[in-house]
Design an enzyme around this catalytic site. Structure first.
Site, short mmCIF file in Angstrom:
data_model
loop_
_atom_site.label_atom_id
_atom_site.label_comp_id
_atom_site.label_asym_id
_atom_site.label_seq_id
_atom_site.Cartn_x
_atom_site.Cartn_y
_atom_site.Cartn_z
N SER A 188 49.27 49.60 44.18
CA SER A 188 49.46 48.56 43.17
C SER A 188 50.00 49.18 41.88
O SER A 188 49.35 50.01 41.25
CB SER A 188 48.13 47.85 42.88
OG SER A 188 48.25 47.14 41.67
N HIS B 102 52.86 47.19 46.01
CA HIS B 102 52.18 45.95 45.64
C HIS B 102 52.46 45.66 44.16
O HIS B 102 52.21 46.50 43.29
CB HIS B 102 50.68 46.11 45.89
CG HIS B 102 49.88 44.87 45.68
ND1 HIS B 102 49.79 43.87 46.63
CD2 HIS B 102 49.14 44.45 44.63
CE1 HIS B 102 49.01 42.90 46.17
NE2 HIS B 102 48.60 43.23 44.96
N ASP C 196 51.85 43.15 41.08
CA ASP C 196 50.97 42.09 40.55
C ASP C 196 51.62 41.38 39.37
O ASP C 196 51.80 41.98 38.31
CB ASP C 196 49.65 42.72 40.09
CG ASP C 196 48.82 43.22 41.25
OD1 ASP C 196 48.48 42.42 42.12
OD2 ASP C 196 48.52 44.44 41.28
N MET D 203 51.23 38.46 36.66
CA MET D 203 50.17 37.64 36.03
C MET D 203 50.75 36.87 34.85
O MET D 203 51.53 37.43 34.08
CB MET D 203 49.06 38.55 35.52
CG MET D 203 48.49 39.46 36.58
SD MET D 203 47.24 40.52 35.85
CE MET D 203 46.75 41.47 37.29
N HIS E 161 52.53 39.91 44.50
CA HIS E 161 51.29 39.13 44.44
C HIS E 161 51.34 38.27 43.18
O HIS E 161 51.16 38.78 42.07
CB HIS E 161 50.11 40.11 44.43
CG HIS E 161 48.76 39.48 44.28
ND1 HIS E 161 47.63 40.20 43.98
CD2 HIS E 161 48.35 38.19 44.39
CE1 HIS E 161 46.59 39.39 43.91
NE2 HIS E 161 47.01 38.16 44.14
N MET F 36 49.98 35.88 40.60
CA MET F 36 48.77 35.28 40.01
C MET F 36 49.26 34.39 38.88
O MET F 36 49.08 34.68 37.70
CB MET F 36 47.83 36.40 39.53
CG MET F 36 47.13 37.10 40.70
SD MET F 36 46.45 38.70 40.24
CE MET F 36 47.88 39.73 40.53
N MET G 29 40.96 38.73 48.16
CA MET G 29 40.63 39.44 46.93
C MET G 29 39.19 39.95 46.99
O MET G 29 38.27 39.18 47.27
CB MET G 29 40.80 38.53 45.71
CG MET G 29 42.22 38.13 45.39
SD MET G 29 43.38 39.51 45.21
CE MET G 29 42.64 40.41 43.83
N GLY H 99 43.07 45.64 37.06
CA GLY H 99 42.84 46.75 37.97
C GLY H 99 41.55 47.46 37.58
O GLY H 99 40.96 47.17 36.53
N ASP I 36 42.46 43.44 48.57
CA ASP I 36 42.92 43.90 47.25
C ASP I 36 41.78 43.92 46.23
O ASP I 36 41.17 42.89 45.95
CB ASP I 36 44.02 42.92 46.79
CG ASP I 36 44.66 43.28 45.45
OD1 ASP I 36 44.33 44.33 44.88
OD2 ASP I 36 45.51 42.49 45.00
N GLY I 37 41.54 45.12 45.69
CA GLY I 37 40.61 45.24 44.57
C GLY I 37 39.47 46.20 44.82
O GLY I 37 38.67 46.01 45.73
N GLY I 38 39.43 47.27 44.04
CA GLY I 38 38.29 48.18 44.10
C GLY I 38 38.20 49.02 45.36
O GLY I 38 37.11 49.46 45.73
#
Ligand code: DX5
Ligand code: ZN
Length: 230
Positions: A13, A38, A40, A42, A71, A73, A142, A149, A180-182
């Site tokens: 990402s 990836h 993002d 936003m 992605h 958002m 998610m 992030g 996606d995430g963490g």
């Protein structure tokens, strides 16, 4: 020389990249086997923060032939599908929660010859995405609240991934299941065991050590998971 292909899809990402070194860092992820980039996007409305948009994507497009996994958002994503397709997205993923007519958005993406993805936030019941799974190329689960992030993986994502995987298996649906995430070396194997086939990672690829050693850790984890499955 590039290294052998990874066994699962790794989607670094860009949110965690050093923007002054963007082209260089993208090429490093390619060199070490990341198949996707990836991206993002936003809008400050669907999520609280604003990231980057078209000019950035357009300027990195010539740098690499990696799959641009955009992605979105943003609210009402139908407004921008044409433009993202035009500037070089390969796949466009929008949020189920961001539009009144998800089927229409999927059709718009496919009409542009791009792969369509649908994403759900941690609070959305997984059943709500089931009707769209036969229509999409990718489903993005998610595992953090979208917007930033570097957040901690939410553990209840495991059961959500498993549910979607078992729905896909029982309905013969062959979409990419991306999470996606963490995600990092501590939990990536469990995410794959739960049913993911594509892993988004921002901090775990671009922060801490070098991109090379970070990606090598993912490569190792991908291989170890497979050994255990046999
Ligand atoms: C969050 C974004 C993620 C984020 C992942 O809204 O969708 O792609 O950049 O970053 P890490 O891997 O640091 O959680
Ligand atoms: Zn993302």
């Amino acid at each position: 020389m590039e290294e052998a292909a990874l066994k699962y899809i790794l989607a670094p990402s860009l949110l965690a990249a050093d923007f002054s070194q963007l082209g260089k860092q993208i090429l490093q992820t390619k060199k070490h086997g990341a198949q996707y980039i990836h991206i993002d996007v936003m809008d400050g409305i669907f999520v609280p923060s604003i990231s980057f948009g078209m000019p950035v994507i357009e300027s990195i497009r010539p740098v690499t032939d990696q799959f641009f996994d955009v992605h979105l958002m943003i609210v009402d994503p139908e407004r921008y599908i044409d433009e993202f397709a035009k500037i070089g997205a390969d796949g466009i993923t929008f949020h189920l929660e961001s539009t009144k007519d998800p089927k229409h958005v999927i059709d718009l993406i496919h009409a542009k010859g791009k792969k369509a993805g649908i994403s759900i936030k941690p609070g959305t019941p997984v059943e709500e995405v089931y009707p769209y799974l036969p229509l999409v190329d990718l489903v993005l689960v998610m595992s953090v609240e979208p917007g930033f992030g570097g957040q901690e993986f939410m553990k209840d994502a495991f059961s959500r991934i498993k549910k979607i995987r078992s729905y896909m298996t029982s309905h013969n649906i062959d979409a990419v299941l991306e999470v996606d995430g963490g995600i990092g070396k501590k939990n990536v194997k469990d995410v794959i065991k739960a049913g993911a086939t594509a892993i988004v990672a921002g901090s775990a690829v671009f922060k801490k050590r070098s991109i090379r050693s970070n990606i090598l850790k993912f490569r190792k984890a991908f291989e170890e998971v497979d050994l255990k499955k046999k």
